[in-house]
Motif scaffolding. Structure first.
Motif, PDB file in Angstrom:
ATOM      1  N   LEU A   3       3.151  -0.992 -11.261  1.00 29.21           N
ATOM      2  CA  LEU A   3       1.929  -0.249 -10.945  1.00 29.21           C
ATOM      3  C   LEU A   3       2.250   1.170 -10.483  1.00 29.21           C
ATOM      4  O   LEU A   3       3.361   1.451 -10.015  1.00 29.21           O
ATOM      5  N   LYS A   4       1.254   2.042 -10.594  1.00 29.80           N
ATOM      6  CA  LYS A   4       1.398   3.400 -10.100  1.00 29.80           C
ATOM      7  C   LYS A   4       1.327   3.419  -8.573  1.00 29.80           C
ATOM      8  O   LYS A   4       0.512   2.712  -7.978  1.00 29.80           O
ATOM      9  N   VAL A   5       2.162   4.217  -7.952  1.00 29.08           N
ATOM     10  CA  VAL A   5       2.109   4.378  -6.498  1.00 29.08           C
ATOM     11  C   VAL A   5       0.775   5.045  -6.140  1.00 29.08           C
ATOM     12  O   VAL A   5       0.461   6.119  -6.655  1.00 29.08           O
TER      13      VAL A   5
ATOM     14  N   ALA B 187       5.564  -4.153   9.751  1.00 27.59           N
ATOM     15  CA  ALA B 187       4.764  -3.020   9.274  1.00 27.59           C
ATOM     16  C   ALA B 187       3.345  -3.047   9.816  1.00 27.59           C
ATOM     17  O   ALA B 187       2.586  -2.098   9.627  1.00 27.59           O
ATOM     18  N   GLY B 188       2.970  -4.155  10.473  1.00 27.36           N
ATOM     19  CA  GLY B 188       1.640  -4.227  11.060  1.00 27.36           C
ATOM     20  C   GLY B 188       0.926  -5.528  10.771  1.00 27.36           C
ATOM     21  O   GLY B 188       1.198  -6.189   9.770  1.00 27.36           O
ATOM     22  N   HIS B 189       0.010  -5.873  11.678  1.00 24.52           N
ATOM     23  CA  HIS B 189      -0.806  -7.073  11.506  1.00 24.52           C
ATOM     24  C   HIS B 189      -2.268  -6.678  11.360  1.00 24.52           C
ATOM     25  O   HIS B 189      -2.754  -5.763  12.043  1.00 24.52           O
TER      26      HIS B 189
ATOM     27  N   ILE C 134      -5.619  -3.022   3.254  1.00 24.25           N
ATOM     28  CA  ILE C 134      -5.498  -2.328   1.963  1.00 24.25           C
ATOM     29  C   ILE C 134      -5.064  -0.878   2.116  1.00 24.25           C
ATOM     30  O   ILE C 134      -4.065  -0.438   1.518  1.00 24.25           O
ATOM     31  N   ASP C 135      -5.785  -0.095   2.898  1.00 25.10           N
ATOM     32  CA  ASP C 135      -5.469   1.338   3.002  1.00 25.10           C
ATOM     33  C   ASP C 135      -4.096   1.605   3.621  1.00 25.10           C
ATOM     34  O   ASP C 135      -3.336   2.452   3.103  1.00 25.10           O
TER      35      ASP C 135
ATOM     36  N   ALA D 166      -1.058   3.553   1.582  1.00 17.96           N
ATOM     37  CA  ALA D 166      -0.463   4.774   2.121  1.00 17.96           C
ATOM     38  C   ALA D 166       1.049   4.661   2.297  1.00 17.96           C
ATOM     39  O   ALA D 166       1.774   5.662   2.231  1.00 17.96           O
ATOM     40  N   ASP D 167       1.531   3.442   2.490  1.00 18.11           N
ATOM     41  CA  ASP D 167       2.952   3.218   2.777  1.00 18.11           C
ATOM     42  C   ASP D 167       3.807   3.152   1.520  1.00 18.11           C
ATOM     43  O   ASP D 167       4.998   3.449   1.550  1.00 18.11           O
ATOM     44  N   LEU D 168       3.227   2.759   0.394  1.00 14.24           N
ATOM     45  CA  LEU D 168       4.027   2.479  -0.798  1.00 14.24           C
ATOM     46  C   LEU D 168       4.674   3.742  -1.358  1.00 14.24           C
ATOM     47  O   LEU D 168       4.095   4.827  -1.327  1.00 14.24           O
TER      48      LEU D 168
END
Length: 476
Positions: free
Chosen positions: A328-330, A422-424, A432-433, A437-439
């Protein structure tokens, strides 16, 4: 291509004990008016919170050729009505009649994990050798199995049916409808433990799949599973003698010697019966390797060509939601990342298998191994500990970043080392957001969770940015 007629009005009425004044024929069956295809028989099922009768006329308007109902009020095209006493009971009778008119060799599959993937692989390799029918999607419950049988073409040579359960007593009546030649249990592990005292009870519930076999039928079991001997004992108690097994054990009839697991599949060296085979399966992961042995065992048990089936396994890829791989595209910049979509369901065993696949992946130059893990449902009293303990494999297998989703995964959030956390997030939508943003270019992302936590929404959101390449296609 013109679809073959499945049921005429007269045959359907005879099978169900219903009444119709029409002279219609149908080419398919649907229980969801939103998914009706032209030519279908729409069956208006009723439940505690729904009543399909409300949508019977809408199904006809959409293109259904007939509707099966227990109450015809509100339907204007009365000549397209099959009136029955009870639609669920009539569906069961239709399934039994569909099985009775077929000479197909049926393989019935159950297990705590691996049912659908194994079913799809069997469907594919057998379809290369003869007309093959299989359960659509995960039609493995009290209505799914009768529909699978009611849509069984009378001229099919092979049938592959998935049979699932959440409680004791659910498999037995379904497998008695199916009357399989082969019964396969992929494995028994701690899934649905909320409804069972222990894994031993789960094993005996899975063993209900033996109830539909004639005494000359074949049982195929996982030789490496802890419950193997208990399942063998149960099969023998009810008079079954043709019991085969697959796995790494030296006594296995279908024995794994060696597997080389790579990003796009697994190279396997194994013995199947009396033959030593080398083949490639287009699915990465140890679980796919072992289940490929079960596939070949089933092929041998029904007398089909195992060597050809082994070659054809190279074309088998994971279904969507069960390990499908996409490039997939980043979302936030240039480049691409790899998505492993394993979002359909999860329990501790399948979660571990998914983490291993991610661990064996090869990210790009600056890429990372990222796990997005959602709640595992129906685990009973041990649920909190099972989620908390996931920090061990995620750390040991050096997963770089972990996003956790759902109230139970909050337990993992507490135990996961900070450098990997990375977060919960409480819901999939919330995650999702931040994930987008991280990828970055070269990342490999696994998304895994139980159906009810809806991590599939994250998959859809990431795919909406553009699919560059899909190395696995959904098998319907």
């Amino acid at each position: 291509m013109t679809k073959a007629v499945l049921w005429t009005a007269g045959d359907a009425a005879t099978a169900t004990g219903g009444k119709t004044t029409g002279d219609w024929s149908v080419t398919g069956i649907s229980i969801d008016s939103r998914k009706v295809s032209k030519g279908d028989l729409f069956i208006a099922l009723k439940g505690p919170n729904f009543d399909g009768h409300k949508f019977a006329q809408a199904a006809l308007d959409t293109g259904a050729h007939a509707v099966m109902v227990s109450d015809a009020r509100g339907i204007t095209e009365t000549d397209k009505v099959l009136l029955v006493d009870d639609t669920m009971a009539a569906l069961e009778r239709l399934g039994i009649a569909g099985r009775a008119r077929s000479s197909a060799k049926i393989i019935a599959i159950t297990g705590s994990v691996g049912k659908t993937g194994t079913k799809e692989a069997l469907k594919y390799v057998l379809s290369q050798q003869g007309k093959t029918h299989a359960s659509p999607a995960s039609f493995n419950n009290h209505w799914g199995v009768p529909i699978s049988l009611a849509t069984l073409p009378s001229d099919a040579q092979y049938g592959v049916l998935e049979i699932g359960m959440n409680h004791p007593g659910e498999i037995s009546p379904l497998v008695k409808m199916a009357k399989p030649s082969v019964a396969l249990i992929t494995t028994v592990v701690g899934a649905h433990t909320e409804f069972f005292k222990d894994e031993g009870e789960i094993a005996m519930a899975k063993a209900e799949i033996f109830d539909g076999l004639d005494t000359d039928g074949t049982v195929i079991l996982n030789r490496d599973n802890l419950h193997y001997f208990a399942l063998v004992r149960r099969a023998k108690e009810i008079g079954l003698t043709d019991i085969k097994c697959f796995g790494t054990d030296a006594m296995a009839n279908y024995r794994l010697f060696e597997a080389n697991i790579v990003t796009d599949g697994s190279a396997v060296r194994a013995r199947v019966g009396s033959r030593d085979l080398e083949y490639f399966i287009g699915c990465p992961g140890e679980h796919w390797v072992l289940n490929s042995l079960a596939v070949l065992g089933c092929v041998e048990a029904i007398g089909a060509d195992t060597e050809r089936a082994a070659r054809d396994l190279a074309d088998v890829t994971p279904p969507a939601g069960r390990g499908e791989i996409s490039i997939l595209k980043v979302p936030s910049g240039d480049g691409t990342f790899t998505l492993i979509d394993d979002a359909y369901n999860a329990n501790p065993t399948s979660m571990m298998a998914g983490i291993k696949v991610l661990a064996q992946s090869k990210p790009g130059e600056n890429g990372r191994k990222i796990a997005v893990v959602g709640d595992m449902r129906e685990l009973g009293d041990d649920a909190v500990k099972m989620h908390a303990d996931l920090h061990q494999p995620l750390t040991a297998l050096e997963i770089d970043r972990v996003y956790s989703v759902g109230p139970l995964m909050a337990e993992l959030d507490k135990t996961l080392p900070a450098e990997r956390n990375a977060g919960h997030f409480d819901t999939a939508e919330d995650a999702i957001d931040p994930i987008k943003a991280d990828l970055r270019d070269g990342d490999v992302v696994l998304i895994k969770g139980s159906l009810g936590i809806y991590v599939s929404k994250i998959v859809s959101a990431l795919k909406s940015g553009g699919v560059v390449e899909q190395t696995a296609t959904e098998q319907n």
